[in-house]
Structure formats: C-alpha cells, structure tokens
Design a protein around this motif. Structure first.
Motif, PDB file in Angstrom:
ATOM      1  N   VAL A 123     -17.963   5.131  -3.718  1.00 40.97           N
ATOM      2  CA  VAL A 123     -16.775   4.352  -3.379  1.00 40.97           C
ATOM      3  C   VAL A 123     -16.858   2.996  -4.082  1.00 40.97           C
ATOM      4  N   ARG A 124     -15.835   2.703  -4.854  1.00 41.07           N
ATOM      5  CA  ARG A 124     -15.703   1.388  -5.490  1.00 41.07           C
ATOM      6  C   ARG A 124     -14.679   0.585  -4.701  1.00 41.07           C
ATOM      7  N   VAL A 125     -14.909  -0.704  -4.592  1.00 38.38           N
ATOM      8  CA  VAL A 125     -14.029  -1.562  -3.797  1.00 38.38           C
ATOM      9  C   VAL A 125     -13.482  -2.680  -4.673  1.00 38.38           C
ATOM     10  N   LYS A 126     -12.183  -2.929  -4.532  1.00 42.01           N
ATOM     11  CA  LYS A 126     -11.536  -4.038  -5.235  1.00 42.01           C
ATOM     12  C   LYS A 126     -10.904  -4.968  -4.211  1.00 42.01           C
ATOM     13  N   ASP A 127     -11.290  -6.234  -4.242  1.00 41.80           N
ATOM     14  CA  ASP A 127     -10.705  -7.242  -3.361  1.00 41.80           C
ATOM     15  C   ASP A 127      -9.314  -7.580  -3.881  1.00 41.80           C
ATOM     16  N   ALA A 128      -8.304  -7.286  -3.095  1.00 47.81           N
ATOM     17  CA  ALA A 128      -6.919  -7.501  -3.530  1.00 47.81           C
ATOM     18  C   ALA A 128      -6.114  -8.044  -2.360  1.00 47.81           C
ATOM     19  N   GLU A 129      -5.689  -9.276  -2.474  1.00 50.35           N
ATOM     20  CA  GLU A 129      -4.914  -9.898  -1.410  1.00 50.35           C
ATOM     21  C   GLU A 129      -3.428  -9.591  -1.572  1.00 50.35           C
ATOM     22  N   GLY A 130      -2.730  -9.613  -0.439  1.00 46.46           N
ATOM     23  CA  GLY A 130      -1.271  -9.487  -0.456  1.00 46.46           C
ATOM     24  C   GLY A 130      -0.798  -8.214  -1.136  1.00 46.46           C
ATOM     25  N   ARG A 131       0.231  -8.366  -1.961  1.00 52.63           N
ATOM     26  CA  ARG A 131       0.886  -7.200  -2.569  1.00 52.63           C
ATOM     27  C   ARG A 131       0.144  -6.658  -3.784  1.00 52.63           C
ATOM     28  N   GLU A 132      -0.958  -7.307  -4.159  1.00 59.31           N
ATOM     29  CA  GLU A 132      -1.755  -6.801  -5.276  1.00 59.31           C
ATOM     30  C   GLU A 132      -2.303  -5.415  -4.956  1.00 59.31           C
ATOM     31  N   CYS A 133      -2.582  -5.147  -3.663  1.00 62.52           N
ATOM     32  CA  CYS A 133      -3.048  -3.817  -3.259  1.00 62.52           C
ATOM     33  C   CYS A 133      -2.055  -2.738  -3.682  1.00 62.52           C
ATOM     34  N   HIS A 134      -0.773  -2.999  -3.438  1.00 61.44           N
ATOM     35  CA  HIS A 134       0.243  -2.005  -3.769  1.00 61.44           C
ATOM     36  C   HIS A 134       0.320  -1.799  -5.280  1.00 61.44           C
ATOM     37  N   ARG A 135       0.225  -2.892  -6.027  1.00 61.46           N
ATOM     38  CA  ARG A 135       0.305  -2.786  -7.485  1.00 61.46           C
ATOM     39  C   ARG A 135      -0.839  -1.935  -8.024  1.00 61.46           C
ATOM     40  N   LEU A 136      -2.056  -2.182  -7.527  1.00 70.90           N
ATOM     41  CA  LEU A 136      -3.215  -1.424  -7.995  1.00 70.90           C
ATOM     42  C   LEU A 136      -3.065   0.059  -7.667  1.00 70.90           C
ATOM     43  N   LEU A 137      -2.537   0.347  -6.485  1.00 70.21           N
ATOM     44  CA  LEU A 137      -2.367   1.746  -6.088  1.00 70.21           C
ATOM     45  C   LEU A 137      -1.339   2.438  -6.967  1.00 70.21           C
ATOM     46  N   ILE A 138      -0.170   1.840  -7.132  1.00 66.92           N
ATOM     47  CA  ILE A 138       0.896   2.457  -7.916  1.00 66.92           C
ATOM     48  C   ILE A 138       0.492   2.601  -9.375  1.00 66.92           C
ATOM     49  N   ALA A 139      -0.285   1.638  -9.885  1.00 69.31           N
ATOM     50  CA  ALA A 139      -0.723   1.678 -11.284  1.00 69.31           C
ATOM     51  C   ALA A 139      -1.856   2.669 -11.519  1.00 69.31           C
ATOM     52  N   GLY A 140      -2.387   3.280 -10.446  1.00 68.29           N
ATOM     53  CA  GLY A 140      -3.491   4.219 -10.594  1.00 68.29           C
ATOM     54  C   GLY A 140      -4.837   3.544 -10.726  1.00 68.29           C
ATOM     55  N   GLU A 141      -4.905   2.244 -10.475  1.00 67.51           N
ATOM     56  CA  GLU A 141      -6.171   1.511 -10.562  1.00 67.51           C
ATOM     57  C   GLU A 141      -6.928   1.531  -9.240  1.00 67.51           C
ATOM     58  N   ALA A 142      -6.322   2.086  -8.203  1.00 66.79           N
ATOM     59  CA  ALA A 142      -6.974   2.309  -6.912  1.00 66.79           C
ATOM     60  C   ALA A 142      -6.455   3.622  -6.358  1.00 66.79           C
ATOM     61  N   ASP A 143      -7.286   4.288  -5.541  1.00 67.30           N
ATOM     62  CA  ASP A 143      -6.891   5.560  -4.936  1.00 67.30           C
ATOM     63  C   ASP A 143      -6.408   5.381  -3.499  1.00 67.30           C
ATOM     64  N   VAL A 144      -6.961   4.372  -2.838  1.00 70.94           N
ATOM     65  CA  VAL A 144      -6.587   4.066  -1.457  1.00 70.94           C
ATOM     66  C   VAL A 144      -6.344   2.571  -1.359  1.00 70.94           C
ATOM     67  N   ALA A 145      -5.290   2.190  -0.667  1.00 72.24           N
ATOM     68  CA  ALA A 145      -5.022   0.775  -0.402  1.00 72.24           C
ATOM     69  C   ALA A 145      -5.116   0.526   1.093  1.00 72.24           C
ATOM     70  N   VAL A 146      -5.754  -0.581   1.446  1.00 71.11           N
ATOM     71  CA  VAL A 146      -5.751  -1.066   2.829  1.00 71.11           C
ATOM     72  C   VAL A 146      -5.017  -2.397   2.773  1.00 71.11           C
ATOM     73  N   ALA A 147      -3.801  -2.426   3.299  1.00 68.46           N
ATOM     74  CA  ALA A 147      -2.919  -3.569   3.074  1.00 68.46           C
ATOM     75  C   ALA A 147      -2.212  -3.977   4.353  1.00 68.46           C
ATOM     76  N   VAL A 148      -1.615  -5.154   4.288  1.00 64.10           N
ATOM     77  CA  VAL A 148      -0.895  -5.719   5.428  1.00 64.10           C
ATOM     78  C   VAL A 148       0.594  -5.471   5.249  1.00 64.10           C
ATOM     79  N   GLU A 149       1.230  -5.003   6.304  1.00 67.64           N
ATOM     80  CA  GLU A 149       2.670  -4.761   6.255  1.00 67.64           C
ATOM     81  C   GLU A 149       3.412  -6.092   6.300  1.00 67.64           C
ATOM     82  N   ASP A 150       4.398  -6.250   5.435  1.00 65.18           N
ATOM     83  CA  ASP A 150       5.245  -7.437   5.479  1.00 65.18           C
ATOM     84  C   ASP A 150       6.673  -7.045   5.154  1.00 65.18           C
TER      85      ASP A 150
END
Length: 303
Positions: A123-150
C-alpha cells in the motif's frame, strides 16, 4: 470503428478544458493531442470541437461522445478488475490518497493490519488535502481516496467514482486558556462572533465547514490566521492569536499545552469522511481488501 484511445484524449479535454492541460494529464505533446482529436473527428464524421482563437470547447456532438467515453473507460476498468479477480491469490499494489488526519488515525493502522492479513499487498499513501484527493483518483494516480465531503464535491464526480461513507465526527471549539468562555461546559458559536479566528486555507473542506457553521450562527468569522496543520492552529490558539474549530479526531495529536477544548453547544458542524474508488474498479480484490481494512479500523475508533 472509433479508436478508444482517441476517446481517452477527448475525455481528458473535457476534464481539463484546454489542449495544453489535456496533453499534460496524458503525458503527450499538445500537437499529438490535436492530431488525435482531428483523427477522431474524421472517424465519427462530425465536428467535436469549436475553436475560438487558442481556446476550444466541445460541440454538442463532442459532449455526447465524451459521455460515452466515460462509460467506456469504466467498462475497461471493470474488465481489468474481472481479470484480476480470476488470478490466484491477492498480490499487488494499492495507492491510497488521504488527508493528514485520516492517514494518522485510519490509514496507518490499516496498513499494520493488512501487512498481517495480506503480506503480498503493498500500500502506497499520498497525503492529499481537500479536493486534491478527488483529482488524484480521477487521474488514476490513486486507487482509493479518503476524503471529506463538502458542498462543491457533492454530485460533481458521481459518474466517475463510487463513494461510501466511512465516518462522521463533530468539531470542537479550541480556546486560549484565558478566554472568558474557557470555564464553560460547552460553547455557543454565536458567542465567538467578536473573536479572531484561525482556520485552514480556503479550498480545504474544513475551512468551508467552519465558515458555514459561523454563518449558521449568524456571523461571518474574522479570519486572522490560516494553516492546514491543526498542530499549528492549536499552537496559535494557545498564545491567544484566536479561536478555532477542529475536527475531534485531529485533536489528540494537535492540542497544544494550555488550550481549552469544549464541545459546541447545540447542533455543531460535522465532518463527513468517505472512501471513493473509480467507477468500474469497485470489485477489484485488492481494493475490496483495502476498503474492508479501512472500515474495520474505523469501527474500532472512538469517533
């Protein structure tokens, strides 16, 4: 026959808005992107782009085709997941994008458990605050996002990712030790309307939650200091630089000596955290194992 690789280029243009940005996302040159789009127009026999100087936008036909490109991409993801599910054993690599508190409280403990249950999974982990999590997921740079709903993300990526609630937690008020309300059992946010505030930066969902909570208490917070690091926020509160609202799970590693932490009186703000994967990957055995591990870790937390 439409080339699915060219559909991927069209989808990137729809996502990023310009040929240059799409080229950067695909690691291609702008001229290569333009050539692929021109070839796609020739294949379908219709104009897909409207060119206005250096800017381009999708035609109605282009928009329809971009929608199909999204569905095709999801189906290809499902095909890859099905192939992986047929493989003997569960081995491979999963990349998780998460904000700092979730990494500390949820992701890191999950890594320990997964290491014992599935030693073949990295498991690799990327620290991504705010909406960066969504960008990484959609771009295929992450497989799972743990993010805050806003408010901004609600519904925005519904056709691109599948979300599941992970946990919800209240915010607590953090006060300097000499604050007039430091001795109160709980704090009415309206009573803090005249205080300077310390919040995360705009764009961080916590900043939005704090501002919204203050607005619901009928005042606009006077933000004096900004930091995305809750340890820094609490340190500033401790020296009297202002007051703050901090998610409860972030407090154990952030509270500075001398600050006073009190619950919000009445109905206070709630931070809702979710997991997300790209549509089509939800049955991938590696991702299912990672998501199950995250849920088990949260179930054991006093959130």
């Amino acid at each position: 026959m439409i080339d699915p690789r060219r559909l991927r280029v069209l989808r990137a243009l729809a996502d990023h808005g310009t040929v240059t940005a799409a080229a950067q996302a695909l690691y291609l040159s702008p001229s290569a992107v333009s050539q692929q789009l021109a070839a796609l127009e020739a294949e379908v026999g219709h104009a897909l782009l409207e060119r206005r100087g250096r800017a381009v936008r999708l035609t109605a036909t282009g928009t329809v085709l971009a929608g199909h490109a999204t569905k095709i991409a999801a189906q290809l993801e499902r095909a890859e997941a099905d192939v992986a599910a047929c493989a003997a054993g569960v081995t491979g690599e999963v990349t998780v994008a998460a904000f700092a508190t979730a990494i500390t409280e949820v992701v890191a403990p999950t890594l320990v458990a997964l290491r014992e249950l599935a030693p073949g999974v990295r498991v690799r982990v990327k620290d991504a605050e705010g909406r960066e999590c969504h960008r990484l997921l959609i771009a295929g740079e992450a497989d799972v996002a743990v993010a805050v709903e806003d408010r901004e993300t609600l519904g925005r990526w519904d056709d691109r990712m599948l979300r599941e609630p992970l946990y919800a937690e209240p915010f607590d008020v953090v006060l300097p030790p000499d604050h007039p309300l430091a001795g109160a059992p709980d704090v009415d946010l309206a009573a803090l309307a005249g205080d300077p505030w310390i919040t995360p930066w705009p764009g961080n969902p916590v900043h939005d939650a704090v501002v919204l909570a203050c607005q619901e208490a009928r005042f606009q917070p006077r933000v004096a200091s900004l930091s995305d690091d809750f340890r820094a926020v609490c340190a500033l509160v401790a020296v009297g630089a202002g007051v703050a609202l901090v998610p409860r799970s972030a407090l154990p590693g952030a509270v500075a000596e001398g600050v006073v932490v009190r619950p919000v009186r009445g109905r206070g703000p709630i931070r809702k955290v979710f997991t997300a994967v790209r549509a089509g990957t939800e049955h991938h055995p590696l991702l299912r194992q990672a998501l199950a591990g995250l849920r088990e870790t949260v179930a054991a937390l006093p959130v």
